[in-house]
Write a protein that holds these residues in place. Structure first.
Motif, PDB file in Angstrom:
ATOM      1  N   LYS A  79       1.018  -1.137   0.159  1.00 59.69           N
ATOM      2  CA  LYS A  79       0.040  -0.129   0.082  1.00 59.69           C
ATOM      3  C   LYS A  79       0.763   1.395   0.004  1.00 59.69           C
ATOM      4  O   LYS A  79       0.559   2.436  -0.549  1.00 59.69           O
ATOM      5  N   GLY A  83       1.095   4.059  -2.949  1.00 58.27           N
ATOM      6  CA  GLY A  83       0.615   5.576  -2.602  1.00 58.27           C
ATOM      7  C   GLY A  83      -0.642   5.547  -2.177  1.00 58.27           C
ATOM      8  O   GLY A  83      -1.188   6.558  -1.793  1.00 58.27           O
ATOM      9  N   ILE A  84      -1.227   4.475  -1.519  1.00 54.89           N
ATOM     10  CA  ILE A  84      -2.566   4.305  -0.881  1.00 54.89           C
ATOM     11  C   ILE A  84      -2.241   4.726   0.524  1.00 54.89           C
ATOM     12  O   ILE A  84      -3.041   5.760   1.172  1.00 54.89           O
ATOM     13  N   LEU A  85      -1.179   4.221   1.189  1.00 54.72           N
ATOM     14  CA  LEU A  85      -0.712   4.804   2.402  1.00 54.72           C
ATOM     15  C   LEU A  85       0.477   5.538   2.448  1.00 54.72           C
ATOM     16  O   LEU A  85       1.280   5.475   1.743  1.00 54.72           O
ATOM     17  N   THR A  86       0.330   6.663   3.365  1.00 51.88           N
ATOM     18  CA  THR A  86       1.606   7.514   3.556  1.00 51.88           C
ATOM     19  C   THR A  86       2.726   6.905   4.598  1.00 51.88           C
ATOM     20  O   THR A  86       2.183   6.445   5.718  1.00 51.88           O
ATOM     21  N   PRO A  99       5.485   7.912  -3.983  1.00 53.76           N
ATOM     22  CA  PRO A  99       3.993   7.397  -4.312  1.00 53.76           C
ATOM     23  C   PRO A  99       2.991   8.248  -3.506  1.00 53.76           C
ATOM     24  O   PRO A  99       2.075   8.634  -3.909  1.00 53.76           O
ATOM     25  N   ALA A 100       3.312   8.339  -2.216  1.00 57.14           N
ATOM     26  CA  ALA A 100       2.473   9.066  -1.482  1.00 57.14           C
ATOM     27  C   ALA A 100       2.121  10.719  -1.938  1.00 57.14           C
ATOM     28  O   ALA A 100       1.070  11.083  -1.932  1.00 57.14           O
TER      29      ALA A 100
END
Lengths: 346, 277
Positions: A79, A83-86, A99-100
């Protein structure tokens, strides 16, 4: 592709310098605040380190298995990579992108398949998901046609295109998902449990396809799995994490040695007998009526053992069980000192 | 790229993704024309019953809080139409909580498009135009039956109010969806504000207590969806003795509502991306 398949040698130069690192993690952390109700209006706050100072690099064109028990931090890592999670700390780059911060820019360059949930549009025919991806990812028409035709052929989707996704079987849906993740020619494909719940035929088909994708298109593949056979068929390199930390990073063979894992031979005899004596390499771990369980090293062939038992005992049936990842990792944990070529390279 | 540039790009990309996804759902709906027509007709009947309740009330009384039937119909028409537009465009965002719960929000986050546009356009339900149609019919009746001293400003104020009202309700829906990032079961709380608010606005402000009207004007400015501009159009004193220029305020109020709703959404999404649940 031969180079990338050699595994660890390619990833790092002599001075530890990274060669063409496509995915880079440097001491990445993810800390969750878990709130738990302990009474009316009273809550307890606890911090959970799902990923704890994780560092690794993956070169372009590698195909890497990412394994670990439930809750080890595999999905959290994926994730963060998508980039779903930072991340809570550390540095993370995919294709040079954070990604984030640039989730949508990265999305054009990655493909993601979640085994447990589909990225397809549930109530609509499969082809609608592809048509939407065509526009949403701004795939040039000719390229879209070409990719769709190729994926439909390789994944045998022709007869499924007009079927609503919710009516597809798990294996069909998984193939549909893989095609959706590849239409825009991503440079890296993440697969989270791609073979979970699939029958043997579907599993084999998915594995074969992923292998070809990697060799022919040079797509970097990172897959999490519970199934050691996925790794055996596909990956030259395995990363094992537990409690958010890297436990092992290297070839699969080394993992078996490091974990001193054992396979189990299950023997059905004609009648109840005292524990089988099968020499020094195998030992009986369980007896239940006419059925006996023998453990022997995973590095050893089962054939001589089977031959010996068949010759000396009234054998009805037998089967060999591979060690599961939990067991291998459990043993690794118990014997931590002997592990790890290449792990802890932070 | 500055913050303004990012927001502008986000809006453009969001609108593009919205059109693509909504278009896909409309095409899919149109593949089953009969069932679409049936959903449309049944929607019209159900929302129609809503107004019948008011008609029944007026079979017993001549006025409600000093408002005649056509005047109440005017309030009703403005509120129902605005809400219908907002619900059609962005109502699907109200399912965010269940997406967070079952984890399918993650699948939206790996696509190259803003998440709000994707949840708002998901399952775009064209048959929701039935609510807009019913609201517009009631509004048409009200405009024909009321005895308004029409001026250019009043004529312009009607469509402006409709759009502003839709934006205000839209902001409430977005803020409600944002709240579901934190409390996934808050869909009912949101319904209390949207459906509840919409029902409240169907009746004249004069039937409610001052405190409630104050709250709905200053704290949670639903009064600008219809009460304030409608009072002006109908030539009545504005609620709470507001000055006359307040009747032109709906567009400004609508814009002002977008800011906190947008910020709430961003905060909600940020919190999701840091906690993952």
């Amino acid at each position: 592709m031969g180079e990338a398949r050699e595994g660890s040698g390619v990833r790092e130069g002599s001075g530890g310098a990274v060669v063409d690192a496509f995915i880079e993690l440097d001491r990445v952390e993810k800390v969750f605040d878990v709130r738990r109700r302990t009474g009316f209006l009273r809550r307890e706050r606890r911090q959970v380190r799902a990923v704890d100072g994780l560092s690794f690099t993956v070169a372009r064109g590698e195909i890497v298995g990412y394994i670990g028990p439930n809750g080890a931090g595999k999905s959290t890592t994926i994730k963060m990579l998508t980039g779903i999670l930072t991340p809570s700390g550390g540095r993370l780059r995919v294709a040079g992108i954070d990604p984030a911060r640039e989730r949508t820019r990265l999305a054009h360059r990655i493909g993601v398949v979640f085994g447990q949930r589909t990225t397809l549009w549930w109530d609509l025919p499969l082809i609608d998901s592809y048509r939407l991806a065509h526009r949403m990812y701004r795939i040039p028409d000719a390229r879209y046609r070409e990719n769709l035709d190729r994926l439909v052929e390789l994944l045998d989707l022709e007869s499924l295109l007009e079927v609503p996704v919710r009516q597809l079987s798990l294996g069909q849906r998984m193939r549909g998902d893989i095609a959706a993740a590849l239409l825009h020619d991503p440079e890296v494909l993440y697969l989270d449990e791609p073979t979970i719940g699939l029958d043997v035929v579907s599993k084999a088909r998915v594995r074969e396809f992923l292998g070809e994708l990697n060799t022919e298109r040079g797509t970097t593949v990172l897959l999490t799995t519970h199934d050691l056979q996925d790794i055996e068929r596909l990956c030259s390199r395995v990363m094992v994490i537990d409690h958010g930390r890297m436990m092992y990073d290297g070839p699969l063979a080394g993992l078996h040695e490091a974990g001193e894992s054992e396979r189990t031979l299950v023997v059905d005899l004609e009648r109840e007998l005292p524990p089988i004596e099968a020499g020094p390499a195998a030992r009986v771990v369980r007896v239940e009526g006419p059925r006996q369980w023998l453990a022997f090293p995973a590095s050893q062939s089962a054939a001589p053992l089977v031959a010996r038992i068949a010759a000396e005992y009234p054998l009805v049936d037998l089967s060999v069980r591979e060690p599961d990842i939990e067991t291998v990792i459990g043993r690794m944990y118990a014997d931590k000192e002997t592990v790890v070529p290449g792990a802890g390279n932070s | 790229m500055g913050e303004a540039g990012r927001v502008r790009d986000g809006l453009r990309e969001g609108w593009r993704a919205y059109r693509l996804i909504a278009g896909m759902w409309i095409r899919s709906t149109m593949a089953y024309r009969l069932s679409f027509a049936m959903a449309l007709v049944s929607g019209l009947l159900v929302t129609g019953l809503d107004f019948v309740a008011i008609l029944l009330m007026f079979s017993r009384v001549d006025a409600l809080g000093g408002y005649s039937l056509p005047e109440v119909a005017f309030l009703y028409g403005l509120s129902a139409t605005s809400f219908g537009i907002a619900d059609l465009v962005i109502g699907s965002a109200g399912r965010l909580g269940s997406r967070v719960r079952d984890g399918t929000l993650d699948t939206l986050l790996v696509r190259p498009a803003p998440v709000l546009a994707q949840v708002a356009a998901d399952r775009f339900a064209l048959h929701r135009v039935s609510r807009i149609t019913q609201g517009a019919l009631v509004l048409g009746y009200a405009l024909a039956a009321t005895d308004v001293d029409w001026t250019v400003v009043k004529v312009l104020l009607v469509p402006v109010t409709l759009v502003s009202g839709a934006v205000i309700f839209g902001a409430v829906l977005v803020a409600g969806a944002a709240f579901q990032f934190v409390a996934q079961d808050a869909a009912e709380v949101q319904s209390a504000f949207t459906y509840g608010g919409q029902t409240l606005l169907q009746y004249p402000p004069t039937v409610f207590g001052k405190e409630l009207v104050r709250a709905v004007t200053f704290v949670f400015p639903l009064a600008f969806v219809n009460w304030v501009p409608a009072a002006y159009v109908l030539g009545r004193p504005l609620p709470l003795d507001l000055p006359g220029w307040a009747a032109y305020a709906p567009p400004l109020v609508a814009l002002a509502c977008c800011a906190p709703a947008g910020l709430a959404w961003r905060a909600g999404l940020r919190s999701y991306r840091s906690t993952g649940s």
